[in-house]
Design an enzyme around this catalytic site. Sequence first.
Site, PDB file in Angstrom:
ATOM      1  N   SER A  60     -37.055 -35.117 -10.099  1.00 49.96           N
ATOM      2  CA  SER A  60     -35.636 -34.739 -10.103  1.00 49.96           C
ATOM      3  C   SER A  60     -34.745 -35.969  -9.993  1.00 49.96           C
ATOM      4  CB  SER A  60     -35.330 -33.830  -8.912  1.00 49.96           C
ATOM      5  OG  SER A  60     -36.090 -32.650  -8.972  1.00 49.96           O
TER       6      SER A  60
HETATM    7  N1  SAH Z   1     -40.105 -32.031  -6.336  1.00 52.37           N
HETATM    8  C1  SAH Z   1     -40.243 -32.896  -7.493  1.00 52.37           C
HETATM    9  C2  SAH Z   1     -39.779 -32.237  -8.765  1.00 52.37           C
HETATM   10  C3  SAH Z   1     -40.894 -31.553  -9.398  1.00 52.37           C
HETATM   11  S1  SAH Z   1     -40.554 -30.784 -10.951  1.00 52.37           S
HETATM   12  C4  SAH Z   1     -39.568 -34.224  -7.231  1.00 52.37           C
HETATM   13  O1  SAH Z   1     -39.745 -34.733  -6.161  1.00 52.37           O
HETATM   14  O2  SAH Z   1     -38.914 -34.756  -8.096  1.00 52.37           O
HETATM   15  C5  SAH Z   1     -41.106 -29.148 -10.576  1.00 52.37           C
HETATM   16  C6  SAH Z   1     -42.557 -29.007 -10.212  1.00 52.37           C
HETATM   17  O3  SAH Z   1     -42.809 -27.614 -10.021  1.00 52.37           O
HETATM   18  C7  SAH Z   1     -43.546 -29.462 -11.297  1.00 52.37           C
HETATM   19  O4  SAH Z   1     -44.398 -30.431 -10.776  1.00 52.37           O
HETATM   20  C8  SAH Z   1     -44.309 -28.182 -11.642  1.00 52.37           C
HETATM   21  O5  SAH Z   1     -45.662 -28.406 -11.939  1.00 52.37           O
HETATM   22  C9  SAH Z   1     -44.139 -27.357 -10.372  1.00 52.37           C
HETATM   23  N2  SAH Z   1     -44.338 -25.917 -10.547  1.00 52.37           N
HETATM   24  C10 SAH Z   1     -43.990 -25.140 -11.599  1.00 52.37           C
HETATM   25  N3  SAH Z   1     -44.351 -23.861 -11.375  1.00 52.37           N
HETATM   26  C11 SAH Z   1     -44.944 -23.818 -10.154  1.00 52.37           C
HETATM   27  C12 SAH Z   1     -45.549 -22.787  -9.379  1.00 52.37           C
HETATM   28  N4  SAH Z   1     -45.626 -21.525  -9.803  1.00 52.37           N
HETATM   29  N5  SAH Z   1     -46.044 -23.126  -8.170  1.00 52.37           N
HETATM   30  C13 SAH Z   1     -45.989 -24.403  -7.714  1.00 52.37           C
HETATM   31  N6  SAH Z   1     -45.438 -25.415  -8.417  1.00 52.37           N
HETATM   32  C14 SAH Z   1     -44.930 -25.135  -9.620  1.00 52.37           C
END
Ligand code: SAH
Length: 207
Positions: A60
């Site tokens: 993000s």
């Molecule tokens: N928190 C992160 C942003 C991650 S992007 C940061 O520090 O920048 C969103 C994440 O959600 C991705 O890694 C994706 O794999 C995860 N994601 C998507 N669907 C999900 C689910 N059902 N359960 C857990 N994680 C999920």
Amino acid sequence: MDFEAERAALVDRLARREDLDPATEAAMRAVPRHRFVPADKRESAYQDTPLPIGRGQTISAPHMVAIMTDLLDLREGDRVLEIGTGCGYHAAVTAEVVGAENVYSVEYHDRLAREARETLADTGYGDVSVRAGDGKEGWAEHAPYDRAYLTCAAEDVPAAVVDQVRTGGVVLAPVGTSRQVLVKGRKRADGSLDRERHGHVRFVPLQ
Ligand code: SAH
């Protein structure tokens, strides 16, 4: 490249623009975002944009992590559930405020979960707990949580996540499919959420 100076300059700009809470600002100053992005993206680590981290996922943008940290109203010692660990950066920012041992994060992709665990350990946040699995189920074992947030967008906040937050606790999530809104909900005694909308956002979809 002087990552420390770049980070300080970025956080100076963010703090001024977003009027950040001092605890959020301190957390943003402390976490080395460049250690969480892939090596070939490192020189962009302190630009205020999302970056690809593999598996079609992103880290993000710093301003979004800061805004969410502010909206969650975190206090030291709060127990926090994160859905969507990704590379672990946002979990580290949360850990700065509440203590790493109070952060529980669920990541859908095994490989990302494993890499996030390694990076968190290497950067001093090894007490953050990361589980590979479906975040729609939350992480019941460590409930109830004071706070929960999603870093991926769902049609609505998953019911299990709401269940696992205590009464009076807060859930923060991007809600919607193509058009998403950041929703902050405070849990009422009857289990429903008292919702506020905090503008349009763009997150990867919940799988
Ligand atoms: N928190 C992160 C942003 C991650 S992007 C940061 O520090 O920048 C969103 C994440 O959600 C991705 O890694 C994706 O794999 C995860 N994601 C998507 N669907 C999900 C689910 N059902 N359960 C857990 N994680 C999920």
